[in-house]
Design a protein around this motif. Structure first.
Motif, mmCIF file in Angstrom:
data_model
loop_
_atom_site.group_PDB
_atom_site.id
_atom_site.type_symbol
_atom_site.label_atom_id
_atom_site.label_comp_id
_atom_site.label_asym_id
_atom_site.label_seq_id
_atom_site.Cartn_x
_atom_site.Cartn_y
_atom_site.Cartn_z
ATOM 1 N N GLY A 44 0.840 -1.196 0.000
ATOM 2 C CA GLY A 44 0.000 0.000 0.000
ATOM 3 C C GLY A 44 0.878 1.250 0.000
ATOM 4 O O GLY A 44 0.587 2.238 -0.673
ATOM 5 N N TYR A 45 1.983 1.167 0.756
ATOM 6 C CA TYR A 45 2.877 2.330 0.867
ATOM 7 C C TYR A 45 3.384 2.773 -0.509
ATOM 8 O O TYR A 45 3.595 3.960 -0.768
ATOM 9 C CB TYR A 45 4.081 1.963 1.758
ATOM 10 C CG TYR A 45 4.759 3.157 2.369
ATOM 11 C CD1 TYR A 45 4.585 3.457 3.711
ATOM 12 C CD2 TYR A 45 5.554 4.004 1.601
ATOM 13 C CE1 TYR A 45 5.191 4.569 4.270
ATOM 14 C CE2 TYR A 45 6.154 5.117 2.159
ATOM 15 C CZ TYR A 45 5.971 5.391 3.491
ATOM 16 O OH TYR A 45 6.556 6.491 4.040
ATOM 17 N N HIS B 5 -1.274 10.074 6.160
ATOM 18 C CA HIS B 5 -0.264 9.023 6.338
ATOM 19 C C HIS B 5 1.039 9.391 5.618
ATOM 20 O O HIS B 5 1.030 10.032 4.559
ATOM 21 C CB HIS B 5 -0.814 7.709 5.775
ATOM 22 C CG HIS B 5 0.022 6.525 6.125
ATOM 23 N ND1 HIS B 5 1.033 6.062 5.308
ATOM 24 C CD2 HIS B 5 0.013 5.715 7.216
ATOM 25 C CE1 HIS B 5 1.594 5.005 5.866
ATOM 26 N NE2 HIS B 5 1.000 4.768 7.029
ATOM 27 N N CYS C 76 2.973 7.846 3.698
ATOM 28 C CA CYS C 76 3.137 7.470 2.273
ATOM 29 C C CYS C 76 2.484 8.498 1.359
ATOM 30 O O CYS C 76 2.933 8.699 0.223
ATOM 31 C CB CYS C 76 2.621 6.065 1.997
ATOM 32 S SG CYS C 76 0.857 5.819 2.206
ATOM 33 N N GLU D 122 -7.133 10.622 3.569
ATOM 34 C CA GLU D 122 -7.649 9.303 3.967
ATOM 35 C C GLU D 122 -9.143 9.416 4.259
ATOM 36 O O GLU D 122 -9.586 10.457 4.745
ATOM 37 C CB GLU D 122 -6.967 8.849 5.267
ATOM 38 C CG GLU D 122 -5.512 8.511 5.116
ATOM 39 C CD GLU D 122 -4.778 8.555 6.459
ATOM 40 O OE1 GLU D 122 -5.210 7.918 7.423
ATOM 41 O OE2 GLU D 122 -3.742 9.240 6.525
ATOM 42 N N SER E 179 -6.017 6.960 9.977
ATOM 43 C CA SER E 179 -5.314 5.794 10.522
ATOM 44 C C SER E 179 -4.982 5.915 11.999
ATOM 45 O O SER E 179 -4.833 4.905 12.680
ATOM 46 C CB SER E 179 -4.025 5.559 9.740
ATOM 47 O OG SER E 179 -3.105 6.614 9.969
ATOM 48 N N ASP F 90 -7.517 7.704 0.023
ATOM 49 C CA ASP F 90 -6.885 6.519 0.599
ATOM 50 C C ASP F 90 -7.889 5.851 1.548
ATOM 51 O O ASP F 90 -8.182 6.371 2.630
ATOM 52 C CB ASP F 90 -5.609 6.945 1.340
ATOM 53 C CG ASP F 90 -4.886 5.771 1.981
ATOM 54 O OD1 ASP F 90 -5.438 4.654 1.988
ATOM 55 O OD2 ASP F 90 -3.753 5.985 2.480
ATOM 56 N N ALA G 177 -7.444 2.924 2.952
ATOM 57 C CA ALA G 177 -6.712 1.799 3.552
ATOM 58 C C ALA G 177 -7.444 1.205 4.754
ATOM 59 O O ALA G 177 -7.534 -0.012 4.896
ATOM 60 C CB ALA G 177 -5.306 2.250 3.971
ATOM 61 N N HIS G 178 -7.970 2.074 5.636
ATOM 62 C CA HIS G 178 -8.580 1.567 6.869
ATOM 63 C C HIS G 178 -10.091 1.403 6.756
ATOM 64 O O HIS G 178 -10.704 0.775 7.625
ATOM 65 C CB HIS G 178 -8.231 2.489 8.050
ATOM 66 C CG HIS G 178 -6.769 2.454 8.368
ATOM 67 N ND1 HIS G 178 -6.217 1.532 9.230
ATOM 68 C CD2 HIS G 178 -5.726 3.182 7.877
ATOM 69 C CE1 HIS G 178 -4.902 1.707 9.282
ATOM 70 N NE2 HIS G 178 -4.584 2.714 8.474
ATOM 71 N N THR H 138 -5.411 -0.995 0.494
ATOM 72 C CA THR H 138 -4.327 -1.921 0.803
ATOM 73 C C THR H 138 -4.898 -3.326 0.929
ATOM 74 O O THR H 138 -6.062 -3.501 1.274
ATOM 75 C CB THR H 138 -3.607 -1.505 2.104
ATOM 76 O OG1 THR H 138 -2.721 -2.543 2.488
ATOM 77 C CG2 THR H 138 -4.549 -1.241 3.243
ATOM 78 N N LYS I 197 -4.741 -4.890 5.382
ATOM 79 C CA LYS I 197 -5.501 -4.627 6.610
ATOM 80 C C LYS I 197 -6.718 -5.569 6.604
ATOM 81 O O LYS I 197 -6.534 -6.755 6.813
ATOM 82 C CB LYS I 197 -5.817 -3.147 6.690
ATOM 83 C CG LYS I 197 -4.490 -2.340 6.654
ATOM 84 C CD LYS I 197 -4.614 -0.903 6.998
ATOM 85 C CE LYS I 197 -3.384 -0.093 6.598
ATOM 86 N NZ LYS I 197 -2.132 -0.495 7.263
ATOM 87 N N GLY J 143 0.116 -5.985 0.310
ATOM 88 C CA GLY J 143 0.113 -5.398 -1.034
ATOM 89 C C GLY J 143 -0.828 -4.205 -1.045
ATOM 90 O O GLY J 143 -1.486 -3.927 -0.039
HETATM 91 C C1 LIG Z 1 -3.694 5.379 5.699
HETATM 92 C C2 LIG Z 1 -2.672 4.414 5.219
HETATM 93 N N1 LIG Z 1 -2.359 4.390 3.922
HETATM 94 C C3 LIG Z 1 -1.439 3.543 3.436
HETATM 95 C C4 LIG Z 1 -0.783 2.662 4.250
HETATM 96 C C5 LIG Z 1 0.259 1.759 3.682
HETATM 97 O O1 LIG Z 1 -0.310 0.502 3.399
HETATM 98 P P1 LIG Z 1 0.548 -0.834 3.543
HETATM 99 O O2 LIG Z 1 0.621 -1.123 5.006
HETATM 100 O O3 LIG Z 1 -0.258 -1.833 2.771
HETATM 101 O O4 LIG Z 1 1.884 -0.592 2.943
HETATM 102 C C6 LIG Z 1 -1.079 2.641 5.613
HETATM 103 C C7 LIG Z 1 -0.364 1.684 6.504
HETATM 104 O O5 LIG Z 1 -0.483 1.633 7.664
HETATM 105 C C8 LIG Z 1 -2.045 3.538 6.108
HETATM 106 O O6 LIG Z 1 -2.351 3.575 7.410
#
Ligand SMILES: Cc1ncc(COP(=O)(O)O)c(C=O)c1O
Length: 370
Positions: A91-92, A116, A118, A162, A166, A191, A193-194, A222, A225, A231
């Motif tokens: 994800g990063y 985040h 990234c 986001e 996170s 994003d 991700a969460h 991502t 999670k 990935g």
């Molecule tokens: C908001 C957010 N975006 C991206 C990522 C990165 O994802 P990954 O852990 O799959 O590399 C994270 C990781 O903690 C995250 O919290």
């Protein structure tokens, strides 16, 4: 190195790897639905390893185009209601590839203040002008958009944020942000991700829950999670994905994720979209409500910060919880702003109601509510 090490020790922000792998009760991971331990998810990974081996062998354009990738990319695109999606090895790495592909030094990236790392790193790599907005104040974003358009009428604007934060655990006022983005002809990289697996009718994320998917240019997520694997991915129009396949450097120049990771995520995604996934979300929500009733909070998602204010208190509390068999990480700067150290409680459908009450009674003992 030494002076920075000393500074970290003085500010109680030094990190080290955990030396225990004991069977503590974990409130520290992002496996929100417990799918990393699901027998069918593990089985999918094993089958893929059996068929293709453990690694992808090369970057995506050079490695075999394993069926696992194609199947997962199609499923993620359907889940996110987009034409296509594209996998990244983490994800990063997704925003590090995507943001510089969409914005350059002539453009502006407007990024949420506590986004985040990234997302910030991707914005910096793009060489675009970076402006910061406060996600809880739409007027702030409005003013920044207005100023940016005035100073650079021809430049592109990419808003980056986001959907479920996170570390703070709050939901973005997404509708207001999407309305503003359109008013100023900007694009949005969201994003999720969460939020993926948690919000939305089939865990599709906050944009789908609010009926805004078609208005978000790039949705990011991502596999690491709720999807229980590892990935990352972005979902967008076919035109954007074709562009990224050619220009996103973290896609082009790094070894692709292992096909087994894609196979595991695909099975997890099927579960997330099924009745079983709905039941896991109901269980997670029940755990969140149990936590709310004990701690007087109301955050809707699985991330429940417990403020400690100073770094030393956060570290001490995390240690004392660990002594009681509970792993709750202390989160300190630079992960969060100065003066906002906290314990980050991460709830999962894996937890039993007794796990949550055990955690809450330890928290009451150590950090009583005011
Ligand atoms: C908001 C957010 N975006 C991206 C990522 C990165 O994802 P990954 O852990 O799959 O590399 C994270 C990781 O903690 C995250 O919290």
């Amino acid at each position: 190195m030494r002076s920075r090490h000393s500074a970290r020790q003085a500010s109680k922000t030094e990190r080290s790897l955990r030396d225990d792998s004991s069977d503590t009760l974990s409130f520290s991971n992002n496996d929100y639905l417990g799918l990393s331990q699901h027998p069918e998810v593990k089985q999918a990974a094993w089958q893929s390893i059996h068929a293709h081996g453990t690694g992808s062998q090369a970057a995506r354009l050079l490695a075999p185009n394993y069926p696992e990738y194609q199947r997962l990319e199609e499923a993620l695109a359907a889940w996110k209601s987009t034409e296509r999606s594209l996998l990244f090895a983490a994800g990063y790495l997704a925003p590090l590839g995507v943001i510089p592909s969409l914005a350059s030094s002539r453009d502006t990236v407007i990024i949420e203040r506590n986004a985040h790392a990234c997302l910030f790193d991707g914005a910096k790599l793009s060489n675009a002008k970076i402006r910061i907005f406060n996600r809880r104040d739409s007027q702030d974003l409005f003013q920044i958009l207005q100023l940016t358009r005035k100073l650079n009428p021809q430049g592109k604007i990419l808003i980056v944020t986001e959907s479920l934060h996170s570390m703070d655990g709050d939901r973005l006022p997404l509708k207001e942000i999407v309305d503003l983005k359109e008013e100023f002809s900007a694009w949005l990289l969201l994003d999720e991700a969460h939020a993926g697996g948690i919000f939305g009718p089939q865990g599709n994320g906050l944009a789908t829950e609010l009926g805004l998917t078609a208005r978000v240019e790039v949705q990011m997520g991502t596999l690491g999670k709720a999807l229980g694997s590892s990935g990352g991915f972005v979902a967008a129009s076919g035109e954007i994905i074709r562009h990224l396949v050619n220009e996103a450097r973290t896609f082009l120049f790094g070894t692709a994720l292992a096909p087994a990771q894609a196979a595991a995520a695909f099975r997890a995604l099927q579960i997330i979209q099924s009745q079983e996934g709905e039941e896991l979300r109901i269980k997670l929500r029940a755990n969140i409500e149990t936590f709310h009733s004990n701690r007087e909070t109301s955050l809707a998602g699985p991330i429940q910060p417990v403020p400690c204010h100073d770094n030393q208190t956060a570290v001490d509390m995390a240690h004392r919880l660990l002594e009681q068999g509970l792993h709750v990480p202390a989160i300190r700067p630079p992960t969060v702003p100065e003066g906002t150290a906290r314990l980050r409680v991460s709830l999962s459908a894996r937890h039993s109601p007794q796990d949550i009450t055990r955690l809450c009674s330890s928290l009451h003992e150590l950090l009583p509510l005011p």
